[in-house]
Design an enzyme around this catalytic site. Structure first.
Site, mmCIF file in Angstrom:
data_model
loop_
_atom_site.group_PDB
_atom_site.id
_atom_site.type_symbol
_atom_site.label_atom_id
_atom_site.label_comp_id
_atom_site.label_asym_id
_atom_site.label_seq_id
_atom_site.Cartn_x
_atom_site.Cartn_y
_atom_site.Cartn_z
ATOM 1 N N ASP A 101 1.072 -1.384 0.309
ATOM 2 C CA ASP A 101 -0.214 0.581 0.109
ATOM 3 C C ASP A 101 0.989 1.551 -0.211
ATOM 4 O O ASP A 101 2.288 1.726 0.574
ATOM 5 C CB ASP A 101 -1.365 -0.384 1.042
ATOM 6 C CG ASP A 101 -1.766 0.447 1.135
ATOM 7 O OD1 ASP A 101 -2.385 1.322 0.169
ATOM 8 O OD2 ASP A 101 -2.358 1.842 2.552
ATOM 9 N N ASN B 246 -10.982 -2.886 -5.396
ATOM 10 C CA ASN B 246 -10.244 -1.565 -5.726
ATOM 11 C C ASN B 246 -10.950 -1.844 -6.838
ATOM 12 O O ASN B 246 -10.742 -1.092 -8.034
ATOM 13 C CB ASN B 246 -8.896 -2.223 -6.223
ATOM 14 C CG ASN B 246 -7.930 -2.154 -5.074
ATOM 15 O OD1 ASN B 246 -6.621 -2.822 -4.526
ATOM 16 N ND2 ASN B 246 -7.445 -0.972 -4.145
HETATM 17 C C1 IPE Z 1 -5.803 -2.875 -0.106
HETATM 18 O O1 IPE Z 1 -4.912 -1.506 -0.322
HETATM 19 C C2 IPE Z 1 -4.962 -3.561 -1.551
HETATM 20 C C3 IPE Z 1 -4.380 -3.797 -2.473
HETATM 21 C C4 IPE Z 1 -3.071 -3.503 -2.307
HETATM 22 C C5 IPE Z 1 -3.961 -4.214 -3.496
HETATM 23 P P1 IPE Z 1 -5.840 -0.252 -0.465
HETATM 24 O O2 IPE Z 1 -5.855 0.776 -0.814
HETATM 25 O O3 IPE Z 1 -6.743 -0.654 -1.696
HETATM 26 O O4 IPE Z 1 -6.637 -0.306 1.028
HETATM 27 P P2 IPE Z 1 -7.399 0.753 2.144
HETATM 28 O O5 IPE Z 1 -8.245 1.011 1.142
HETATM 29 O O6 IPE Z 1 -6.686 1.837 2.501
HETATM 30 O O7 IPE Z 1 -8.605 -0.178 2.618
HETATM 31 C C1 IPE Z 2 -1.050 -0.164 -3.470
HETATM 32 O O1 IPE Z 2 -1.420 1.735 -3.442
HETATM 33 C C2 IPE Z 2 -1.621 -0.227 -4.434
HETATM 34 C C3 IPE Z 2 -3.427 -0.820 -4.522
HETATM 35 C C4 IPE Z 2 -4.040 -0.619 -3.649
HETATM 36 C C5 IPE Z 2 -3.268 -1.499 -6.224
HETATM 37 P P1 IPE Z 2 -2.237 2.701 -3.255
HETATM 38 O O2 IPE Z 2 -2.929 3.015 -4.553
HETATM 39 O O3 IPE Z 2 -3.926 2.206 -2.329
HETATM 40 O O4 IPE Z 2 -1.853 3.725 -2.636
HETATM 41 P P2 IPE Z 2 -2.871 5.207 -0.824
HETATM 42 O O5 IPE Z 2 -3.129 4.047 -0.595
HETATM 43 O O6 IPE Z 2 -3.960 5.828 -2.251
HETATM 44 O O7 IPE Z 2 -1.086 5.619 -1.134
HETATM 45 MG MG MG Z 3 -3.869 2.704 -0.541
#
Ligand code: IPE
Ligand code: IPE
Ligand code: MG
Length: 252
Positions: free
Chosen positions: A20, A68
């Site tokens: 993340d 997602n």
């Molecule tokens: C969790 O990250 C999913 C992945 C890393 C693929 P998210 O960014 O989607 O999680 P939330 O929404 O902050 O809980």
């Molecule tokens: C993780 O990074 C990638 C996925 C969830 C696929 P994010 O896109 O959630 O990054 P933040 O949490 O918005 O910084």
């Molecule tokens: Mg995230």
């Protein structure tokens, strides 16, 4: 004093990572979120190599959650393309290193071309046994449990299953990859203390390591740090500390 050296005789067998922070990494640099995802790809490459070098047996990477799919379409498309690029650029090396690729999630929701490419990589690496690399893709822990319940209900309806036969082992056998051990260590980058629907059944007794690093900055040393942190923990599985010390089984 805390021992800060990695013990190679007490590695977690299965490491699972919630990758993340790509978006925040990019935004803090004035870049687009998709540039953050691109930068995250380098961290994926490095972590796969490092986990293999260290001797981890199973590495599960949370690449795309069921939730997602609700992101803006342009970002969803970019993340799917990224997976495509990873397979294109890495499968030769992954295969050469004896790593077996698998995928868990509702893969029927993934665009056909990408799914087919992934299927080819899974098929090609099926016989490898150095490490298993699992991509959680279109994955949700609740959905996985729902899918397991559906299998059990279908068996019950066909008269092959009695309610009394349902136990933890049977439920676990209906999950997506039932032969894999549960994660010993769950790492989350991006400073968020939540599990976001990841491996809900399997992390019942995982040790959790949260780091403030954003995923694109994650490197081998951070994986080593997480494992060292894990090795300081006493895994009690509901028992007392004295019981664990007596049996010598609670060590990481
Ligand atoms: C969790 O990250 C999913 C992945 C890393 C693929 P998210 O960014 O989607 O999680 P939330 O929404 O902050 O809980
Ligand atoms: C993780 O990074 C990638 C996925 C969830 C696929 P994010 O896109 O959630 O990054 P933040 O949490 O918005 O910084
Ligand atoms: Mg995230």
């Amino acid at each position: 004093m805390r021992e800060r050296r990695l013990r190679t005789d007490a590695l977690p067998r299965h490491v699972a990572i919630i990758m993340d922070g790509n978006g925040r990494w990019a935004e803090s640099r004035g870049l687009t979120r998709n540039e953050g995802h691109n930068a995250g790809l380098e961290a994926v490459r490095e972590v796969v190599r490092s986990a293999h070098e260290l001797g981890v047996r199973v590495l599960t990477l949370y690449a795309f959650s069921q939730e997602n799919w609700n992101r803006p379409q342009g970002e969803v498309d970019a993340l799917m393309r990224l997976l495509d690029r990873y397979v294109d650029s890495e499968v030769d090396e992954v295969d050469r290193n004896g790593i077996q690729i698998r995928a868990v999630g509702r893969l029927d929701e993934v665009p056909g071309a990408i799914r087919r490419k992934l299927d080819v990589a899974i098929e090609r690496t099926r016989g490898n046994d150095e490490m298993v690399l699992v991509f959680a893709l279109s994955y949700g822990g609740r959905q996985e449990i729902v899918d397991a319940v559906k299998k059990l209900v279908a068996e019950a309806e066909s008269g092959k299953l009695d309610a009394d036969a349902v136990d933890e082992k049977l439920v676990a056998s209906c999950l997506y990859e039932p032969d894999l051990p549960d994660p010993d260590l769950l790492i989350r980058t991006g400073a968020e203390w939540r599990v976001s629907n990841f491996l809900l059944w399997q992390i019942a007794y995982s040790e959790i390591h949260v780091t403030n690093l954003m995923w694109p900055d994650f490197r081998k040393q951070h994986l080593v740090d997480a494992i060292i942190d894990y090795q300081q923990r006493e895994r009690r599985f509901g028992q007392t500390s004295a019981q664990v010390r007596d049996s010598g089984e609670g060590e990481a």
